[in-house]
Write a protein that holds these residues in place. Sequence first.
Motif, PDB file in Angstrom:
ATOM      1  N   LYS A 178       0.544  -1.168   0.059  1.00  0.00           N
ATOM      2  CA  LYS A 178      -0.049  -0.004  -0.058  1.00  0.00           C
ATOM      3  C   LYS A 178       0.871   1.230   0.200  1.00  0.00           C
ATOM      4  O   LYS A 178       0.482   2.285  -0.647  1.00  0.00           O
ATOM      5  N   GLY A 179       1.972   1.268   0.679  1.00  0.00           N
ATOM      6  CA  GLY A 179       2.968   2.345   0.866  1.00  0.00           C
ATOM      7  C   GLY A 179       3.149   3.148  -0.474  1.00  0.00           C
ATOM      8  O   GLY A 179       3.629   4.333  -0.302  1.00  0.00           O
ATOM      9  N   GLY A 180       3.383   2.402  -1.555  1.00  0.00           N
ATOM     10  CA  GLY A 180       4.205   3.076  -2.865  1.00  0.00           C
ATOM     11  C   GLY A 180       3.114   3.624  -3.473  1.00  0.00           C
ATOM     12  O   GLY A 180       3.263   3.962  -4.756  1.00  0.00           O
ATOM     13  N   TYR A 181       1.784   3.649  -3.346  1.00  0.00           N
ATOM     14  CA  TYR A 181       0.547   3.986  -4.289  1.00  0.00           C
ATOM     15  C   TYR A 181       0.683   5.393  -4.836  1.00  0.00           C
ATOM     16  O   TYR A 181       0.592   5.848  -5.894  1.00  0.00           O
TER      17      TYR A 181
END
Length: 97
Positions: free
Chosen positions: A60-63
């Motif tokens: 989720k962190g790279g979205y």
Amino acid sequence: IRDEESGYNKHLFCIPKHYEEDLERVFIPHGLILDRTERLARDIMQDMGNHHIVALCVLKGGYKFFADLLDHIKALNQNGDKSVPVTVDFVRIKSYC
């Protein structure tokens, strides 16, 4: 960023209330991140030439970064002499270990 870099005073930025107590300083301002993201998109387009680009986002962190990077690639693709096909996919990783 050099090790001795002290960063910027957090009061120079709009910090969400829920982060104010946990944040001491800002090391990389948002504008600099956006600039480097655009530069990365230009480098990708230059390095890939006419090859098909397959972009894979780790959730989720790279979205947010991924979306910004693809926006820059899309703009370069639309405004350039050539159009390179781009395929987007997402992967969720259970553990980084």
